[in-house]
Scaffold this active site. Structure first.
Site, PDB file in Angstrom:
ATOM      1  CD1 TRP A 102      -2.412  -2.040   1.775  1.00  0.00           C
ATOM      2  CD2 TRP A 102      -3.031  -1.054  -0.143  1.00  0.00           C
ATOM      3  NE1 TRP A 102      -3.473  -2.742   1.242  1.00  0.00           N
ATOM      4  CE2 TRP A 102      -3.871  -2.168   0.079  1.00  0.00           C
ATOM      5  CE3 TRP A 102      -3.231  -0.282  -1.288  1.00  0.00           C
ATOM      6  CZ2 TRP A 102      -4.900  -2.522  -0.800  1.00  0.00           C
ATOM      7  CZ3 TRP A 102      -4.255  -0.644  -2.167  1.00  0.00           C
ATOM      8  CH2 TRP A 102      -5.060  -1.739  -1.921  1.00  0.00           C
ATOM      9  CG  ASP A 172      -3.500   3.962   4.098  1.00  0.00           C
ATOM     10  OD1 ASP A 172      -4.554   3.781   4.745  1.00  0.00           O
ATOM     11  OD2 ASP A 172      -3.245   3.382   3.016  1.00  0.00           O
ATOM     12  CE  LYS A 196      -9.376  -2.963   3.250  1.00  0.00           C
ATOM     13  NZ  LYS A 196      -8.142  -2.343   2.827  1.00  0.00           N
TER      14      LYS A 196
HETATM   15  C1  LIG Z   1      -7.578  -1.653   1.580  1.00  0.00           C
HETATM   16  C2  LIG Z   1      -6.535  -0.612   1.705  1.00  0.00           C
HETATM   17  C3  LIG Z   1      -6.402   0.426   0.773  1.00  0.00           C
HETATM   18  C4  LIG Z   1      -7.251   0.531  -0.472  1.00  0.00           C
HETATM   19  O1  LIG Z   1      -8.588   0.726  -0.215  1.00  0.00           O
HETATM   20  P1  LIG Z   1      -9.596   1.100  -1.427  1.00  0.00           P
HETATM   21  O2  LIG Z   1     -10.753   1.683  -0.702  1.00  0.00           O
HETATM   22  O3  LIG Z   1      -9.897  -0.178  -2.131  1.00  0.00           O
HETATM   23  O4  LIG Z   1      -8.907   2.064  -2.304  1.00  0.00           O
HETATM   24  C5  LIG Z   1      -5.427   1.375   0.983  1.00  0.00           C
HETATM   25  N1  LIG Z   1      -4.620   1.323   2.055  1.00  0.00           N
HETATM   26  C6  LIG Z   1      -4.696   0.326   2.965  1.00  0.00           C
HETATM   27  C7  LIG Z   1      -3.780   0.310   4.128  1.00  0.00           C
HETATM   28  C8  LIG Z   1      -5.667  -0.666   2.821  1.00  0.00           C
HETATM   29  O5  LIG Z   1      -5.758  -1.656   3.718  1.00  0.00           O
END
Ligand SMILES: *Cc1c(COP(=O)(O)O)cnc(C)c1O
Length: 360
Positions: A102, A172, A196
């Site tokens: 990521w 993030d 998540k």
């Molecule tokens: C799942 C995830 C993303 C991407 O999420 P989307 O909503 O599909 O763009 C980005 N960063 C992390 C840490 C993630 O777990």
């Protein structure tokens, strides 16, 4: 009906209690004779609900008053572009810490907008560790330092935010927000996709310090401009009512469980029990440096990869769902978000022991 345990990384398990509430309220939300899916985002009860969701989140995370909370109709990945567009200001450089898939993707996206400086990377070691802070080479004239607090695919987590002095720290937190208490004042900007550990897909939460709101590039589309969104209390455009509603229910649920201290304790216990089971066996392998193993996402491999399809099929039959590892790394992955009970982890551990006994 007993529901299976969903170990998927996202969209992910939600607490049964909030699914039940959503079901009960779907036909007639709060006496409106309409569902939350049909109601206007400008309805005063909807707006009051959104305000309550924000104040519950502020309370849960102890978010200081000089931070704005935005509920965006956005994927998490959209923030890979939206962050540089909004907070580079007059700078052309930004530091990125590359600890997994990521963060690497965020760095790649940032190349469209600036010259990202990869200040540290664990790619050479297959993303199984976090480079020691004293090895990081931060750029001289950087707008911010970006890192991924939990690498959902690689299973690598920062247990403390790095110290980068006065440089605004951007995190993030998609896969570990609300998993433990954090000190928001250490960050300039936090973002998290909801799917998540918060709600269904379709929303990203941004927590941004006020002084970073005045730096957007003039070409930034209005609908991506944090300041313009903040000025309209996240209702600059038709927001997606369902994820906002579900997030509000989730915040109430986390509060009812005792808040983030309690979540952290339960999450640590779940992760500890699973890692202990993996480490006690030669049949299962987790390659991540013990100092930075993720509490939320536990990737692991079978020593004999040929047994993987059988493991997945039998686990699925046993009601242990979505254990397949991300396609980039293969193997298995168990995601242990707030809504995953210890009983689910115990069932997985018992299944693993049984599978090893019969196939080891
Ligand atoms: C799942 C995830 C993303 C991407 O999420 P989307 O909503 O599909 O763009 C980005 N960063 C992390 C840490 C993630 O777990």
């Amino acid at each position: 009906m007993t529901r299976p345990y969903n170990f998927g990384a996202g969209p992910a398990v939600l607490p049964e209690a909030i699914l039940q509430t959503a079901q009960d309220e779907l036909f007639d939300w709060h006496g409106h004779g309409m569902s939350i899916l049909e109601i206007s985002h400008r309805n005063k009860d909807f707006m009051a609900m959104m305000e309550k969701a924000e104040s519950d989140l502020r309370e849960l995370m102890s978010i200081p008053n000089n931070y704005k909370v935005l509920f965006l109709l956005s994927s998490a990945r959209q923030q890979f572009a939206q962050v540089p567009l909004n907070i580079l200001g007059d700078k052309t450089r930004a530091d990125y810490i590359d600890t997994g898939i990521w963060s690497a993707m965020a760095l790649g996206e940032a190349e469209r907008y600036c010259q990202p400086n990869c200040a540290a990377s664990s790619q050479a070691g297959n993303y199984t560790s976090i480079p020691a802070r004293d090895t990081w080479e931060l750029a001289d004239d950087s707008a911010y330092c970006y890192f991924t607090s939990n690498e959902t695919i690689n299973g690598v987590e920062f247990h403390e935010p790095p110290d980068v002095g006065n440089l605004p720290l951007v995190a993030d937190m998609t896969s570990n927000i609300l998993s433990k208490p954090i000190d928001v004042s250490r960050y300039g900007l936090i973002f998290a996709g909801a799917q998540k550990n918060i709600a269904p897909a379709g929303m990203t939460i941004v927590i941004i310090r006020d002084d970073l709101l005045d730096r957007a590039h003039p070409m930034t589309p209005s609908t991506l401009n944090y300041k313009m969104i903040a000025e309209k209390d996240s209702l600059l455009y038709t927001n997606s009512t369902m994820p906002v509603y579900m997030a509000g229910l989730m915040f109430e649920w986390v509060k009812s469980q005792g808040g983030l201290e309690v979540m952290a304790k339960q999450n640590a216990q779940k992760a500890q029990s699973l890692y202990a089971a993996i480490d006690a066996s030669d049949f299962y392998i987790n390659p991540v440096d013990a100092a930075c193993r993720s509490v939320m996402n536990v990737p692991f491999l079978l020593a004999d990869e040929a047994k993987l399809p059988d493991f997945l099929a039998k686990a699925d039959e046993a009601g242990l769902k979505a254990l397949k590892g991300h396609r980039y790394v293969g193997g298995l992955r168990a995601s242990l978000y707030n809504a995953m009970p210890q009983a689910g982890v115990d069932a997985l551990i018992a299944f693993m022991a049984d599978f090893e006994k019969h196939h080891g």
